[in-house]
Design a protein around this motif. Structure first.
Motif, short mmCIF file in Angstrom:
data_model
loop_
_atom_site.label_atom_id
_atom_site.label_comp_id
_atom_site.label_asym_id
_atom_site.label_seq_id
_atom_site.Cartn_x
_atom_site.Cartn_y
_atom_site.Cartn_z
N ASP A 294 32.44 60.32 46.50
CA ASP A 294 33.34 60.04 46.15
C ASP A 294 34.28 59.54 47.32
N THR A 295 33.85 59.62 47.90
CA THR A 295 34.10 59.08 48.71
C THR A 295 34.21 57.83 49.17
N LEU A 296 33.43 56.48 48.92
CA LEU A 296 33.29 55.18 48.88
C LEU A 296 34.02 55.31 47.64
N PHE A 297 34.29 55.39 46.13
CA PHE A 297 35.34 55.46 45.19
C PHE A 297 36.67 55.78 45.54
N ARG A 298 37.21 56.95 46.31
CA ARG A 298 38.23 56.90 47.02
C ARG A 298 38.78 55.32 48.02
N THR A 299 38.06 55.31 49.29
CA THR A 299 37.96 53.90 49.23
C THR A 299 38.31 52.78 49.14
N VAL A 300 37.49 52.44 47.84
CA VAL A 300 38.04 51.56 47.02
C VAL A 300 39.45 51.60 46.58
N ALA A 301 40.19 52.75 45.73
CA ALA A 301 41.93 53.28 45.13
C ALA A 301 42.68 53.16 46.36
N GLU A 302 42.40 53.54 48.05
CA GLU A 302 42.75 53.50 48.87
C GLU A 302 42.91 52.44 49.94
N GLY A 303 41.93 51.37 50.13
CA GLY A 303 41.99 50.23 50.21
C GLY A 303 43.30 49.16 50.50
N TYR A 304 44.63 49.62 50.68
CA TYR A 304 45.39 48.78 49.83
C TYR A 304 45.52 47.14 50.80
N GLU A 305 44.78 47.57 51.82
CA GLU A 305 45.31 46.16 52.51
C GLU A 305 43.66 45.35 52.03
N PHE A 306 43.45 44.99 51.34
CA PHE A 306 41.86 44.72 51.46
C PHE A 306 42.25 44.86 49.50
N GLN A 307 43.43 44.72 48.34
CA GLN A 307 44.06 44.08 47.12
C GLN A 307 45.25 43.83 47.33
N VAL A 308 44.26 42.85 45.87
CA VAL A 308 45.68 41.21 45.41
C VAL A 308 46.26 42.09 44.12
N ARG A 309 47.34 42.64 43.95
CA ARG A 309 48.14 43.17 42.31
C ARG A 309 48.82 41.55 41.90
N TRP A 310 47.96 41.21 40.72
CA TRP A 310 48.37 40.03 40.65
C TRP A 310 49.96 40.06 39.21
N LYS A 311 51.34 39.98 39.18
CA LYS A 311 51.46 39.46 38.37
C LYS A 311 51.20 38.28 37.04
N TRP A 312 50.48 38.82 35.59
CA TRP A 312 50.67 37.72 34.94
C TRP A 312 51.95 36.84 34.07
N THR A 313 51.52 36.00 33.83
CA THR A 313 52.82 35.37 33.06
C THR A 313 52.02 34.32 32.05
N PRO A 314 52.75 34.07 30.87
CA PRO A 314 51.72 33.66 29.58
C PRO A 314 51.59 32.53 30.24
N ASN A 315 49.97 32.51 29.40
CA ASN A 315 48.76 31.55 29.21
C ASN A 315 48.50 32.20 30.93
N ALA A 316 48.25 33.10 31.56
CA ALA A 316 47.73 32.58 33.13
C ALA A 316 46.05 33.17 33.12
N VAL A 317 45.87 32.46 33.95
CA VAL A 317 44.09 33.02 34.04
C VAL A 317 43.88 33.47 35.62
#
Length: 380
Positions: A294-317
């Motif tokens: 549970d601690t490790l799962f929360r670390t993954v979910a809450e480690g915002y500084e280790f994340q990238v969020r991608w906004k898709w566009t048509p035909n992006a890969v």
């Protein structure tokens, strides 16, 4: 006379596929073609596959030049989206890459976790052939497929996905397999118009770096985790198949993998547990193991500084390394349609090399070595 490009070389299709007369036409999304043929899409018609066995694997990234000269010379831009994870390459078509560029791409994905391309003119046949360069393609034990192209996992939600939010869980794909996927390629061709007044919005995907998450833990905890193994299970997924569509292609499997694994290209340690499929720490009392997970799962979910969020566009890969990242799709677009195609080559069986290091340790050692060379050059 215009010379036609060669037909993509696809893997050998398994025997016993359903709907043997159906053929996906070139250049047409299976979202359209399969339905026009009067078939269910994604298709859950039962058929049987042999159980997977361990096979040899050599990562293409090992042949890639770390300086990426062939990729960099051909690209318009190489944009690093965050310090820890995510790079966008501009100005390249994946279908035009040479073998040297493909090998460098594998190395870049291994280092950066996920690499993005926009506006890719790549049909599903070309996507399969491209992914097959990197290894044997995985066929999912129960997910819907394209009837004649079983290596493709359609990513598909529409107005029927009333329980879609239950899939919004951080995970790495099918980690219960003996040899879970390495490089994974997803192309999105239909995006939701879920924004105000029907604007194109919704359905972003987030990735997190397993390297950065692991090295962010305390040294004592890292040392303990390196002694542990965890049970990854596909049984719940198989039971869901039996309850719903009745499509289960292989015997369900559970596999024990190290909690920390080593990437064969980078030599870096990465955290390797995930909330979807990791069920217990082997050899620990259940309440202790569950608390640690549970601690490790929360670390993954809450480690915002280790994340990238991608906004898709048509035909992006997006091409990511399933061994060293976690991901989750954002289900903020119900009841609108979102559709893409995922292909995943299998990689090596997870293992921990006791001589491997963290990403930061590797970078620091390389910098120290460079300083040493400069000092030698300056010496009389």
């Amino acid at each position: 006379m215009t010379r036609q490009p060669p037909e993509p070389r696809l893997p050998t299709r398994p025997a016993g596929l359903p709907h043997p007369k159906y053929v996906t036409p070139r250049g047409v999304s299976p979202l359209v073609a399969v339905r026009e043929a009067g078939l269910q899409y994604p298709n859950y018609t039962p058929f049987t596959l042999p159980n997977l066995t361990e096979t040899p694997f050599v990562d293409r990234g090992l042949q890639g030049d770390p300086a990426l000269p062939h990729l960099r010379e051909a690209a318009t831009a190489v944009i690093h989206l965050t310090p820890a994870i995510g790079t966008e390459i501009v100005g390249l078509q994946l279908t035009a890459l040479t073998a040297a560029q493909k090998d460098e791409l594998a190395r870049l994905v291994a280092e950066r976790g996920v690499v993005f391309f926009r506006d890719q003119a790549m049909d599903v046949h070309e996507q399969i052939a491209f992914a097959a360069y990197y290894g044997d393609l995985h066929i999912h034990q129960m997910a819907g497929i394209i009837p004649d192209l079983p290596w493709v996992h359609p990513i598909h939600k529409d107005e029927t996905a009333v329980h879609g939010r239950s899939h919004q869980i951080w995970h790495s794909d099918v980690s219960y397999e003996l040899q879970p996927p390495g490089l994974t390629l997803l192309k999105m061709d239909t995006l939701p118009h879920a924004g105000p007044d029907g604007a194109l919005a919704g359905g972003d995907t987030i990735w997190a770096s397993g390297y950065a998450l692991y090295e962010g833990l305390s040294p004592k905890l890292r040392a303990f985790l390196e002694t542990l193994e965890a049970r990854h299970s596909g049984l719940e997924q198989a039971e869901k198949a039996r309850r719903t569509n009745g499509c289960l292609r292989r015997d369900p499997i559970e596999t024990v993998h190290p909690v920390v694994r080593t990437h064969p290209v980078t030599g870096w340690k990465t955290l390797y547990v995930n909330e979807n499929f990791t069920k217990e720490i082997v050899g620990l009392e259940k309440r202790v193991g569950d608390g640690l997970l549970d601690t490790l799962f929360r670390t993954v979910a809450e480690g915002y500084e280790f994340q990238v969020r991608w906004k898709w566009t048509p035909n992006a890969v997006a091409i990511w390394d399933n061994r060293a990242t976690f991901h989750t799709g954002i289900f903020d677009y119900f009841p609108h349609l979102r559709h893409g195609l995922r292909v995943a080559p299998q990689a090596e069986r997870p293992h921990l090399d006791p001589d491997s290091v963290t990403r930061k340790e590797s970078i620091a050692a390389a910098q120290q070595g460079q300083h040493g060379k400069q000092g030698e050059a300056a010496a009389p």
